[in-house]
Design a protein around this motif. Structure first.
Motif, short mmCIF file in Angstrom:
data_model
loop_
_atom_site.label_atom_id
_atom_site.label_comp_id
_atom_site.label_asym_id
_atom_site.label_seq_id
_atom_site.Cartn_x
_atom_site.Cartn_y
_atom_site.Cartn_z
N MET A 1 0.84 -1.19 0.00
CA MET A 1 0.00 0.00 0.00
C MET A 1 0.87 1.24 0.00
O MET A 1 0.54 2.23 -0.64
CB MET A 1 -0.92 -0.02 1.22
N TRP A 2 1.99 1.17 0.73
CA TRP A 2 2.86 2.35 0.77
C TRP A 2 3.37 2.67 -0.63
O TRP A 2 3.31 3.81 -1.08
CB TRP A 2 4.02 2.12 1.73
N ARG A 3 3.83 1.66 -1.34
CA ARG A 3 4.42 1.87 -2.66
C ARG A 3 3.36 2.17 -3.71
O ARG A 3 3.47 3.13 -4.46
CB ARG A 3 5.22 0.64 -3.06
N HIS A 4 2.32 1.34 -3.79
CA HIS A 4 1.37 1.45 -4.90
C HIS A 4 0.17 2.33 -4.58
O HIS A 4 -0.52 2.77 -5.50
CB HIS A 4 0.90 0.06 -5.32
N GLY A 5 -0.09 2.59 -3.32
CA GLY A 5 -1.19 3.48 -2.95
C GLY A 5 -0.77 4.92 -2.82
O GLY A 5 -1.56 5.78 -2.47
N HIS A 6 0.51 5.20 -3.09
CA HIS A 6 1.06 6.56 -3.07
C HIS A 6 0.99 7.20 -1.69
O HIS A 6 0.70 8.39 -1.56
CB HIS A 6 0.38 7.44 -4.12
N ALA A 7 1.30 6.43 -0.66
CA ALA A 7 1.25 6.95 0.70
C ALA A 7 2.39 7.93 0.99
O ALA A 7 2.30 8.69 1.95
CB ALA A 7 1.29 5.81 1.71
N ASP A 8 3.43 7.93 0.18
CA ASP A 8 4.52 8.87 0.41
C ASP A 8 4.06 10.31 0.42
O ASP A 8 4.64 11.16 1.09
CB ASP A 8 5.63 8.71 -0.64
N GLY A 34 -6.11 7.42 8.70
CA GLY A 34 -6.07 7.13 10.13
C GLY A 34 -5.72 5.68 10.42
O GLY A 34 -4.90 5.39 11.30
N TRP A 35 -6.32 4.76 9.67
CA TRP A 35 -6.00 3.34 9.85
C TRP A 35 -4.54 3.05 9.49
O TRP A 35 -3.87 2.27 10.15
CB TRP A 35 -6.92 2.47 9.01
N LEU A 36 -4.07 3.67 8.40
CA LEU A 36 -2.67 3.50 8.01
C LEU A 36 -1.75 3.97 9.12
O LEU A 36 -0.79 3.28 9.50
CB LEU A 36 -2.38 4.26 6.71
#
Length: 171
Positions: A1-8, A34-36
């Motif tokens: 999720m960090w990489r493909h969900g653009h969490a950066d 919030g969950w992340l």
């Protein structure tokens, strides 16, 4: 999720397609962020000292800094972080309050804004808590990717996170 969900960038997308990694749904879904954040802090607390733990602490701190920049005057966040005028959502606020409490418990809350942010969260949650202790103004169940509820009321994700934050801060 960090990489493909653009969490950066801090506003993680609701989902991504596992076949082609294209994002789906809105970016800036408050409860999802919030969950992340909750997952990051709970994971980092359990990791042994080292590079992995440091990386997750940095990622959590980056999300908190981004959230600090858009916390509303009433202490809440909107259900859509990319639309500050949208309805206040206590489920986002309670999840962030829990994460800040865990952050403080782990002695990672070095920035001054952490304490101010947590204080505003608690005041916002108190303002929507009824005499029976039920936290209101939480967003309702999503109907699927791209089908977001606009119903707000008493839901467990606001209640549970608010109670957990209080228990941590009281200890």
């Amino acid at each position: 999720m960090w990489r493909h969900g653009h969490a950066d960038n801090g506003w993680v997308h609701h989902a991504f397609d596992a076949r082609d990694f294209k994002t789906q749904g809105l970016a800036g879904w408050g409860r999802g962020v919030g969950w992340l954040l909750l997952g990051i802090v709970d994971t980092a607390v359990e990791l042994p000292e080292g590079e992995d733990r440091r990386r997750w602490i940095e990622r959590g701190a980056a999300l908190l800094a981004r959230l600090n920049g858009c916390q509303r005057a009433d202490g809440h966040w909107p259900w859509r972080l990319d639309a500050p005028e949208e309805t206040a959502d206590s489920s986002v606020t309670a999840l962030v309050a829990y994460s800040l409490a865990r952050w403080q418990q782990a002695s990672w809350a070095r920035a001054d804004f952490f304490r101010d942010m947590a204080s505003r969260c608690r005041a916002a949650i108190d303002a929507v808590t009824d005499a029976d202790g039920r936290v209101g103004q939480g967003s309702g169940e999503a109907g699927g990717i791209g089908r977001y509820s606009t119903h707000f009321g008493c839901f467990l994700w606001a209640q549970a996170a608010a109670v957990a934050a209080d228990r941590i801060l009281a200890s």
